[in-house]
Design a protein around this motif. Structure first.
Motif, PDB file in Angstrom:
ATOM      1  N   ASP A  72       0.824  -1.215   0.000  1.00  0.00           N
ATOM      2  CA  ASP A  72       0.000   0.000   0.000  1.00  0.00           C
ATOM      3  C   ASP A  72       0.853   1.258   0.000  1.00  0.00           C
ATOM      4  O   ASP A  72       0.589   2.203  -0.757  1.00  0.00           O
ATOM      5  N   LEU A  73       1.871   1.298   0.851  1.00  0.00           N
ATOM      6  CA  LEU A  73       2.678   2.508   0.967  1.00  0.00           C
ATOM      7  C   LEU A  73       3.472   2.764  -0.310  1.00  0.00           C
ATOM      8  O   LEU A  73       3.617   3.919  -0.735  1.00  0.00           O
ATOM      9  N   TRP A 111       9.889   1.238  -0.124  1.00  0.00           N
ATOM     10  CA  TRP A 111       8.705   1.653   0.617  1.00  0.00           C
ATOM     11  C   TRP A 111       7.877   0.427   0.953  1.00  0.00           C
ATOM     12  O   TRP A 111       7.630  -0.422   0.105  1.00  0.00           O
ATOM     13  N   LEU A 112       7.443   0.322   2.198  1.00  0.00           N
ATOM     14  CA  LEU A 112       6.619  -0.812   2.618  1.00  0.00           C
ATOM     15  C   LEU A 112       5.714  -0.394   3.763  1.00  0.00           C
ATOM     16  O   LEU A 112       6.106   0.427   4.596  1.00  0.00           O
ATOM     17  N   GLY A 113       4.511  -0.915   3.793  1.00  0.00           N
ATOM     18  CA  GLY A 113       3.574  -0.611   4.860  1.00  0.00           C
ATOM     19  C   GLY A 113       2.142  -0.752   4.379  1.00  0.00           C
ATOM     20  O   GLY A 113       1.837  -0.506   3.212  1.00  0.00           O
ATOM     21  N   GLU A 114       1.266  -1.156   5.273  1.00  0.00           N
ATOM     22  CA  GLU A 114      -0.164  -1.268   4.968  1.00  0.00           C
ATOM     23  C   GLU A 114      -0.866   0.008   5.417  1.00  0.00           C
ATOM     24  O   GLU A 114      -0.626   0.505   6.512  1.00  0.00           O
ATOM     25  N   VAL A 115      -1.732   0.536   4.571  1.00  0.00           N
ATOM     26  CA  VAL A 115      -2.440   1.785   4.846  1.00  0.00           C
ATOM     27  C   VAL A 115      -3.871   1.472   5.261  1.00  0.00           C
ATOM     28  O   VAL A 115      -4.585   0.733   4.564  1.00  0.00           O
ATOM     29  N   GLY A 130      -5.836   6.394   7.359  1.00  0.00           N
ATOM     30  CA  GLY A 130      -4.588   7.003   6.920  1.00  0.00           C
ATOM     31  C   GLY A 130      -3.382   6.584   7.730  1.00  0.00           C
ATOM     32  O   GLY A 130      -2.295   7.147   7.544  1.00  0.00           O
ATOM     33  N   GLU A 131      -3.549   5.608   8.625  1.00  0.00           N
ATOM     34  CA  GLU A 131      -2.416   5.132   9.425  1.00  0.00           C
ATOM     35  C   GLU A 131      -1.595   4.133   8.618  1.00  0.00           C
ATOM     36  O   GLU A 131      -2.122   3.403   7.775  1.00  0.00           O
ATOM     37  N   ILE A 132      -0.301   4.103   8.886  1.00  0.00           N
ATOM     38  CA  ILE A 132       0.602   3.155   8.240  1.00  0.00           C
ATOM     39  C   ILE A 132       0.896   2.051   9.248  1.00  0.00           C
ATOM     40  O   ILE A 132       1.533   2.292  10.276  1.00  0.00           O
ATOM     41  N   ARG A 133       0.416   0.859   8.949  1.00  0.00           N
ATOM     42  CA  ARG A 133       0.511  -0.250   9.893  1.00  0.00           C
ATOM     43  C   ARG A 133       1.726  -1.114   9.604  1.00  0.00           C
ATOM     44  O   ARG A 133       2.260  -1.133   8.487  1.00  0.00           O
TER      45      ARG A 133
END
Length: 455
Positions: free
Chosen positions: A370-371, A392-396, A400-403
């Motif tokens: 996602d990120l 870039w890595l992360g779940e949105v 709007g939080e980056i998990r």
């Protein structure tokens, strides 16, 4: 059907009488005869509680050698299998027509045969001369592979029973096999299930590694009954676009190893070549940073693979209907991410066409992308390149939080190994022994500020 006779059983001694009486004639007890439910002809015929042979039970800690994996000679094939072939295992391999299933199995069969192990290759779709032409192109003409063109399962098992059991048996394909004990044409549900059962039973009894090639439907699923996937030990999918050179061998089910493990091959004139470092294949051609391009470290099984995500934003005239086109990612997830960027970050994509592509024709389903997708979209919207040599890595989330994501340290170590210097993702994701410069982002707005140059 004959009408069953009533019978009365004494509850004291167990004697049986065909008519009721007050006193049992055997034990002389009174009022002990009760009517017993009669056994029907069907139940008597299908009673399996007796008449069979005893089954031998084995303790889990029984001393003795366990089956050892046998290498195929193709490291990427062994990786997808979980370390090699297990004797007595049944493998179902599916893939689109012309993707290279027969080429891969013929290469593996040739390498195994050259090591002195018995190999039998049965083709139900091609004549032996056609298979030999492919073997000559692959440089395997001298491999001692026993080749046959047959579709009768009785003929195949009879022939195999008259010879020493091979180490590796290929049936190409199971949809062409036919059993004379089952009604129906080859490829029907009953024929596929019955033929597979007989072949799998032979493999289990003789410790033969069996590979069944299966057709696929237009949706990409393996054709035939789903029970076929339950009968085998390993289900593999050979994927890739015929317009691209790479092929991915993916394990969808594996009783002997990790699921979603992949092996990467490159199609060449002499057959399939192994790709030891697939990240370099998917990142080729990245000389200078460009707007709308982000690198994402994906995880396939236990292997990290770096992918390039490309985005293009085209502004339209007022009143035109914008288009959303996605290749290699979920279109629904893209719509969700665009909504979060508009609602939480104040960006406007409603009057622009959005095109998203995963380079190399790779199909991506990891939510940790996602990120990277958001970074590519914001970069394309602002027409500003992302920081050079960054991942870039992360779940949105919808807020709007980056998990956090799984295996963050492993992803970052692979990126550092390939020369990347910066990493962006959730806070507290950086693992041990990670040498690149990592920046934690708590909100998606932090990404927008960083790309736009406000912070």
């Amino acid at each position: 059907m004959a009408k069953p006779k009533k019978r009365y059983v004494c509850q004291a001694c167990g004697s049986v009488s065909h008519r009721w009486q007050g006193q049992c004639g055997d034990c002389a007890e009174w009022n002990t005869l009760t009517e017993d439910a009669p056994a029907t002809v069907f139940s008597l015929k299908h009673d399996l509680s007796s008449g069979g042979r005893a089954v031998e039970f084995v303790d889990l800690d029984k001393p003795g050698a366990l089956p050892t994996r046998q290498p195929t000679g193709l490291a990427e094939f062994d990786r997808a299998l979980g370390g090699g072939l297990v004797p007595g295992s049944a493998i179902l391999m599916g893939g689109d027509p012309g993707i290279g299933k027969s080429t891969l199995l013929l290469q593996a069969a040739g390498k195994i045969a050259r090591e002195g192990r018995g190999v039998v290759y049965v083709s139900g779709e091609e004549a032996t001369g056609q298979v030999r032409m492919r073997a000559a192109r692959l440089g395997l003409s001298d491999a001692p592979v026993k080749l046959a063109a047959a579709t009768g399962v009785r003929d195949i098992l009879t022939t195999l029973g008259q010879m020493e059991a091979p180490s590796f048996l290929v049936i190409d394909s199971i949809q062409t096999m036919h059993s004379d004990t089952i009604e129906g044409a080859p490829g029907t549900v009953s024929q596929v299930r019955g033929c597979a059962f007989e072949l799998i039973r032979y493999a289990k009894e003789n410790d033969v590694a069996l590979v069944l090639v299966g057709h696929v439907t237009k949706d990409g699923n393996i054709a035939g009954p789903r029970v076929l996937e339950h009968m085998v030990d390993v289900v593999m999918s050979f994927e890739g676009e015929r317009s691209h050179q790479y092929r991915i061998l993916r394990a969808l089910k594996n009783r002997f190893g990790a699921v979603d493990e992949i092996g990467v091959f490159s199609m060449a004139g002499e057959g399939l070549e192994e790709v030891a470092n697939p990240s370099m294949l998917f990142l080729s051609g990245r000389d200078e940073p460009m707007a709308g391009s982000a690198v994402f470290p994906a995880i396939e099984g236990t292997r990290p693979v770096l992918l390039e995500i490309q985005a293009l934003i085209v502004r339209l005239q007022s009143g035109a209907t914008p288009r959303r086109a996605v290749v290699g990612w979920d279109s629904g997830r893209l719509a969700m991410l665009l909504a979060v960027l508009e609602s939480r970050c104040g960006l406007n994509f409603s009057s622009a066409e959005v095109y998203l592509n995963v380079a190399g024709g790779y199909r991506l389903s990891d939510p940790a992308a996602d990120l990277a997708v958001a970074a590519a979209l914001v970069s394309a919207l602002a027409d500003k390149p992302l920081p050079d040599r960054s991942v870039w890595l992360g779940e949105v989330s919808l807020a709007g939080e980056i998990r956090a994501v799984a295996h963050g340290g492993l992803r970052l170590r692979e990126a550092a190994k390939l020369g990347f210097e910066r990493g962006f993702g959730p806070v507290d994701t950086k693992g041990k022994d990670v040498t690149l410069d990592y920046k934690g982002l708590g909100q998606l707005a932090n990404l927008v500020d960083r790309v736009m140059g406000s912070a």
